[in-house]
Design a protein around this motif. Structure first.
Motif, short mmCIF file in Angstrom:
data_model
loop_
_atom_site.label_atom_id
_atom_site.label_comp_id
_atom_site.label_asym_id
_atom_site.label_seq_id
_atom_site.Cartn_x
_atom_site.Cartn_y
_atom_site.Cartn_z
N TRP A 39 0.83 -1.22 0.00
CA TRP A 39 0.00 0.00 0.00
C TRP A 39 0.86 1.26 0.00
O TRP A 39 0.49 2.26 -0.61
CB TRP A 39 -0.98 -0.01 1.17
CG TRP A 39 -2.07 -1.01 0.90
CD1 TRP A 39 -2.26 -2.21 1.52
CD2 TRP A 39 -3.10 -0.93 -0.10
NE1 TRP A 39 -3.33 -2.86 0.97
CE2 TRP A 39 -3.87 -2.09 -0.02
CE3 TRP A 39 -3.43 0.03 -1.05
CZ2 TRP A 39 -4.94 -2.33 -0.86
CZ3 TRP A 39 -4.52 -0.21 -1.89
CH2 TRP A 39 -5.26 -1.38 -1.79
N ALA A 40 2.03 1.21 0.64
CA ALA A 40 2.92 2.38 0.60
C ALA A 40 3.39 2.64 -0.83
O ALA A 40 3.50 3.79 -1.26
CB ALA A 40 4.12 2.15 1.53
N THR A 41 3.65 1.57 -1.58
CA THR A 41 4.09 1.71 -2.96
C THR A 41 2.98 2.31 -3.82
O THR A 41 3.22 3.23 -4.61
CB THR A 41 4.54 0.35 -3.53
OG1 THR A 41 5.59 -0.16 -2.71
CG2 THR A 41 5.03 0.48 -4.96
N VAL A 42 1.76 1.80 -3.67
CA VAL A 42 0.62 2.34 -4.42
C VAL A 42 0.43 3.82 -4.06
O VAL A 42 0.24 4.66 -4.94
CB VAL A 42 -0.66 1.53 -4.15
CG1 VAL A 42 -1.89 2.24 -4.72
CG2 VAL A 42 -0.54 0.14 -4.76
N ASN A 43 0.52 4.15 -2.78
CA ASN A 43 0.34 5.54 -2.35
C ASN A 43 1.43 6.44 -2.93
O ASN A 43 1.16 7.56 -3.34
CB ASN A 43 0.33 5.64 -0.83
CG ASN A 43 -0.94 5.12 -0.24
OD1 ASN A 43 -1.98 5.10 -0.88
ND2 ASN A 43 -0.86 4.67 1.01
N LYS A 44 2.65 5.95 -2.96
CA LYS A 44 3.76 6.75 -3.49
C LYS A 44 3.57 6.99 -4.99
O LYS A 44 3.80 8.10 -5.48
CB LYS A 44 5.09 6.05 -3.23
CG LYS A 44 6.27 6.87 -3.68
CD LYS A 44 7.58 6.24 -3.28
CE LYS A 44 8.74 7.13 -3.71
NZ LYS A 44 10.02 6.54 -3.33
N GLN A 45 3.13 5.97 -5.71
CA GLN A 45 2.95 6.10 -7.15
C GLN A 45 1.78 7.03 -7.49
O GLN A 45 1.87 7.81 -8.42
CB GLN A 45 2.66 4.73 -7.78
CG GLN A 45 3.85 3.80 -7.78
CD GLN A 45 3.49 2.40 -8.25
OE1 GLN A 45 2.33 2.02 -8.32
NE2 GLN A 45 4.51 1.61 -8.53
N ASP A 46 0.69 6.91 -6.75
CA ASP A 46 -0.55 7.60 -7.13
C ASP A 46 -0.97 8.71 -6.18
O ASP A 46 -2.02 9.32 -6.38
CB ASP A 46 -1.70 6.58 -7.21
CG ASP A 46 -1.48 5.56 -8.32
OD1 ASP A 46 -0.70 5.84 -9.24
OD2 ASP A 46 -2.10 4.50 -8.26
N GLY A 47 -0.20 8.96 -5.14
CA GLY A 47 -0.56 10.01 -4.21
C GLY A 47 -1.70 9.65 -3.28
O GLY A 47 -2.43 10.52 -2.82
N GLY A 48 -1.88 8.38 -3.02
CA GLY A 48 -2.95 7.94 -2.13
C GLY A 48 -4.14 7.42 -2.88
O GLY A 48 -4.20 7.46 -4.10
N GLY A 49 -5.09 6.89 -2.13
CA GLY A 49 -6.29 6.34 -2.74
C GLY A 49 -7.18 7.44 -3.29
O GLY A 49 -7.36 8.47 -2.67
N LYS A 50 -7.71 7.20 -4.47
CA LYS A 50 -8.61 8.18 -5.04
C LYS A 50 -9.48 7.49 -6.09
O LYS A 50 -9.07 6.54 -6.73
CB LYS A 50 -7.88 9.35 -5.66
CG LYS A 50 -6.77 8.97 -6.63
CD LYS A 50 -5.97 10.19 -7.00
CE LYS A 50 -4.57 9.77 -7.41
NZ LYS A 50 -3.67 10.86 -7.61
N LYS A 51 -10.64 8.01 -6.23
CA LYS A 51 -11.54 7.52 -7.28
C LYS A 51 -11.08 8.11 -8.60
O LYS A 51 -10.21 8.97 -8.65
CB LYS A 51 -12.98 7.97 -6.98
CG LYS A 51 -13.52 7.43 -5.67
CD LYS A 51 -14.12 6.08 -5.89
CE LYS A 51 -14.75 5.58 -4.61
NZ LYS A 51 -15.05 4.19 -4.63
N LYS A 52 -11.67 7.63 -9.67
CA LYS A 52 -11.33 8.17 -10.98
C LYS A 52 -11.59 9.66 -10.99
O LYS A 52 -12.58 10.14 -10.47
CB LYS A 52 -12.18 7.49 -12.05
CG LYS A 52 -11.86 6.03 -12.21
CD LYS A 52 -12.75 5.40 -13.23
CE LYS A 52 -12.48 3.91 -13.28
NZ LYS A 52 -13.43 3.19 -14.11
#
Length: 56
Positions: A39-52
């Motif tokens: 989840w840290a990797t996903v957050n780093k790549q995308d700036g956190g969870g977000k909808k489209k």
């Protein structure tokens, strides 16, 4: 695998986290550490969870 509220994440982000999680488990990390890294990797790549994003 999921802990906490992951509703703000897109399906793509969830798939990415699952793939990273599985890779880290294969490397011998604990479930807790593998999930944290995923989840840290996903957050780093995308700036956190977000909808489209809506198109402007």
């Amino acid at each position: 695998m999921p802990t906490g509220n992951k509703l703000a994440y897109t399906e793509k982000q969830k798939r990415q986290a699952k793939h990273i999680f599985e890779s880290e488990r294969e490397r011998g990390l604990s479930e807790e550490d593998a999930e944290r890294i995923a989840w840290a990797t996903v957050n780093k790549q995308d700036g956190g969870g977000k909808k489209k994003r809506p198109h402007h």
